[in-house]
Scaffold this motif. Structure first.
Motif: not given
Lengths: 390, 373
Positions: A103-104, A133-142, A156-160, A265-266
């Motif tokens: 998760i970036v 809480p916030g808007t997260y990008l998940y990636i394969d980092p390799f 990946f969304i984290s809600l309050p 908008i995320r």
């Protein structure tokens, strides 16, 4: 399906709704929220059909268990959690190369997960606590940026846990004031923003495709990350897996509502291009950039979303402010001629584009404007929720 | 096992017209629609073809000494056919109701009033309304003082960069010698009306050309129109190169930059006296990432046509300072209103680096100056 029915589906928001033959947008293959979440995800391959029906090989995350629907998707399945939730993801690598997950902007991630030929060592169980809480990008980092450009990314969304903003107690005075003012001040007649689950929230995940590299991956040829960064020449520009006409009047991407129904908008950029998304008809508020909630909340019409950036906008959906005439007169009375004009289609409801202004991104296969990174904002009725004619 | 195919999907039943409109917008003319009395009127004509002579040291991809442009003209201006690059600035006042009679001399076009927010039929986007055939009177209000642009929104990737754009300024009620701002530190700031007096006004509109594109036709690489199958695979062009933008010629406000030579043309370089308020309207009119460096402190008092900190809509923001010699970046169509005021005389450089939107390659660097005496 008539336009009106279609719009209603859009209003259903984040729940996965199936009407007729319409597929569930992969973006919203998420589970109902709970304090403890467990998912099975795998690394897999698929051919993703672009707007011109060109099939492009991708490496994708597949939703295997714990999600509302299963299977590979582009972007990968959206994971929605509440700050502090305990989350377990069981990964299986079904591809012939090593892969991983991160998760970036956090330390949450796996190590290298060995390839499918190393089974049963090709599995990894990741347990973590949902970050603030916030808007997260998940990636394969390799092999950065190869694996994420080839398709291994998602939101990946984290809600309050509470509050009336997307950030709970981790907000700023000006963001808090803005959300307090929505629906309660003369400048924002209508509704407040509604937090989930009755939410008005959308995810725009930007992705670019240069099929030349995907073809090499399909042929099993190793892609040098430096070569990719230097030579990447995308031919397709996606927003949450769709483009052009196929992204413009669809649930979960298009902004659809009455005047006075603000939307969150995320925005996430999984690619290598610097985008410059421009919204017509409303200036938007930049709430957060790269997980930093802003206190200088700019109210602008175009913003930069660079590689790996995540940005949250609040689109107030005020009545387009430069329509001449008395503000107290409902639009249905002020512009009756326009609302009943037919130009192939009825000009009602009121439809406007959001598009990237780095206009190369508006093309597909080198041309075909505007079949790239675009969607629409559609006003379906006045602030008193009386619909425009259909 | 066969590999999974994730299908594109098909046009939803009942949306065929919408999809066809997306690809092949209808044409329309006349207007204004739902007319309100205008307080100010303009006329514009699209598009006038013109060849921009290139300065010594700058050539097109094939050695040419001039560059084919498409321009927006003011038909009421008899000088040089009224066609300039960028197009003649449109200037209104906050609260105006504006009519712009738009005609065309070749092909179909639209004008989008970027940052101004009217009805869809006045928004100038073909696929959500129509392209102009013959003439059309656009109607909109200008309710927020600041810096805007207007540009053709047909096959925009090409029509914009070919030159079909101009600056659009909305003045505050106090008039063109003032800027809307909530800038308590600024000289002459009026905290009741949220304005600052402006002694010198300038516009920096940096843009680029990939001169290979300038040989293309209006509808280059557009999808074919097939009303029966608007999204069929066969309607898509496959040989286009509008995803590849490799600029070889750059300009600031229409003045082509010669590499290594700062631009001294008075349309670009700024001259002022010490302690004067200088307003620079910085408008990104290209497709690169532009990185700017200015040898003076600059206060950003407005962005995208909105004055920072001014209630009601902009009270959640505030002006911010970009310290001298600190690089900052914008991407396409973003605008900053920069307030400068130097107590010291001097020649202060301004530099624009034009960088590839993907890999960051610096294509060219253009310079000009702010001279304070």
């Amino acid at each position: 399906m008539k336009r009106r029915d279609f719009v209603k589906v859009g209003l259903a928001g984040m729940s996965a709704v199936v009407v007729g033959s319409m597929e569930i947008p992969p973006l919203f293959r998420c589970v109902a929220r709970a304090a403890n979440l467990a998912f099975d995800m795998s690394f897999t391959e698929a051919l993703v059909e672009m707007i011109d029906k060109t099939q492009v090989y991708h490496w994708l995350f597949s939703a295997d268990a714990g999600f509302a629907t299963t299977g590979p998707s582009l972007p990968g399945p959206t994971i929605i959690a509440t700050y502090g939730d305990k989350i377990t993801i069981n990964f299986t690598n079904n591809l012939p190369q090593p892969h991983g997950f991160r998760i970036v902007g956090t330390s949450i991630g796996t190590g290298v997960i060995p390839n499918v030929n190393k089974a049963p060592a090709n599995k990894f169980t990741l347990t973590f606590t949902a970050p603030p809480p916030g808007t997260y990008l998940y990636i394969d980092p390799f092999y950065e940026p190869v694996n994420r450009i080839l398709g291994l990314h998602g939101a990946f969304i984290s809600l309050p846990k509470g509050g009336n903003t997307p950030y709970g107690g981790k907000t700023t005075p000006n963001v808090q004031q803005l959300f307090n003012d929505l629906g309660s001040t003369p400048q924002f007649p209508g509704d407040p923003w509604l937090p989930p689950p009755a939410n008005r929230s959308l995810i725009w995940l930007f992705h670019q495709v240069d099929p030349w590299f995907n073809a090499r991956a399909q042929a099993g040829i190793f892609i040098n990350p430096d070569t990719l960064k230097a030579k990447f020449l995308p031919r397709y520009f996606l927003i949450s897996g769709k483009t052009g006409a196929f992204a413009s009047d669809v649930p979960n991407i298009s902004i659809v509502g009455n005047i006075g129904e603000p939307h969150l908008i995320r925005i996430l950029n999984a690619g290598l291009a610097n985008h410059s998304p421009h919204l017509h008809a409303n200036h938007f508020y930049v709430l957060s950039k790269n997980l930093v909630v802003q206190n200088n909340v700019l109210n602008i019409d175009t913003f930069t979303v660079g590689p790996l950036d995540t940005v949250d906008w609040l689109v107030p959906m005020i009545r387009p402010p430069d329509i001449p005439g008395l503000k107290s007169t409902p639009l249905r009375q002020l512009i009756p001629h326009e609302l009943t004009t037919v130009l192939y289609t009825l000009q009602s409801p009121l439809m406007y584009p959001m598009h990237c202004h780095m206009e190369m991104s508006q093309t597909a296969a080198g041309g075909n404007y505007p079949q790239g990174l675009i969607t629409h904002m559609i006003f379906t009725g006045d602030v008193d929720k009386v619909p425009f004619p259909v | 096992m066969a590999i999974t195919v994730i299908p594109r999907g098909d046009v939803p039943l009942g949306q065929e017209h919408e999809f066809f409109k997306f690809v092949c917008p209808p044409t329309f003319g006349g207007g204004p629609v739902d007319a309100q009395p205008a307080t100010i009127k303009f006329a514009r004509k699209l598009d006038v073809m013109a060849d921009l002579p290139l300065p010594a040291g700058v050539k097109t991809y094939n050695g040419g000494n001039s560059l084919r442009l498409w321009l927006i003209a003011d038909p009421n201006d008899s000088s040089s056919n009224g066609a300039t690059f960028p197009a003649k600035t449109i200037r209104t006042k906050k609260g105006d109701v504006v009519w712009v009679d738009t005609g065309f001399s070749f092909n179909t076009h639209t004008i989008h009033w970027h940052g101004i927010e009217p009805t869809p039929m006045n928004d100038g986007v073909g696929h959500t309304s129509f392209e102009v055939s013959g003439n059309f009177t656009y109607q909109f209000a200008t309710n927020t003082a600041g810096t805007y642009i207007y540009h053709c929104h047909k096959n925009t990737v090409l029509h914009f960069i070919m030159g079909l754009y101009g600056l659009f300024v909305v003045d505050p009620p106090q008039g063109p010698k003032f800027a809307a701002a909530n800038a308590p530190g600024a000289f002459g700031f009026d905290p009741v009306n949220f304005s600052v007096p402006i002694d010198v006004e300038a516009a920096w509109v940096p843009g680029e050309f990939d001169s290979i594109w300038n040989d293309l036709g209006h509808n280059a690489f557009m999808q074919k129109c097939d009303q029966n199958d608007p999204a069929g695979a066969g309607t898509f062009t496959q040989n286009g190169f509008l995803n590849r933008f490799r600029p070889d010629i750059v300009h600031i406000t229409g003045v082509v930059s010669v590499p290594g030579n700062p631009i001294t043309d008075p349309r670009v370089s700024v001259a002022a006296k010490t302690n004067q308020n200088i307003l620079v309207r910085l408008v990104h009119a290209g497709y690169t990432v532009q990185e700017y460096t200015l040898g003076l402190d600059a206060t950003v008092i407005g962005e995208d046509g909105h004055p920072l900190g001014v209630p009601p809509f902009d009270k959640y923001s505030f002006p911010f300072v970009i310290p001298a010699n600190t690089p900052f970046r914008l991407t396409s169509a973003r605008r900053y209103d920069l307030l400068l005021n130097s107590p010291n005389a001097g020649v202060f450089p301004f530099q624009v680096k034009f960088m590839d939107w993907i890999n960051g390659t610096v294509y060219q660097t253009a310079q000009t100056t702010v001279t304070v005496v």
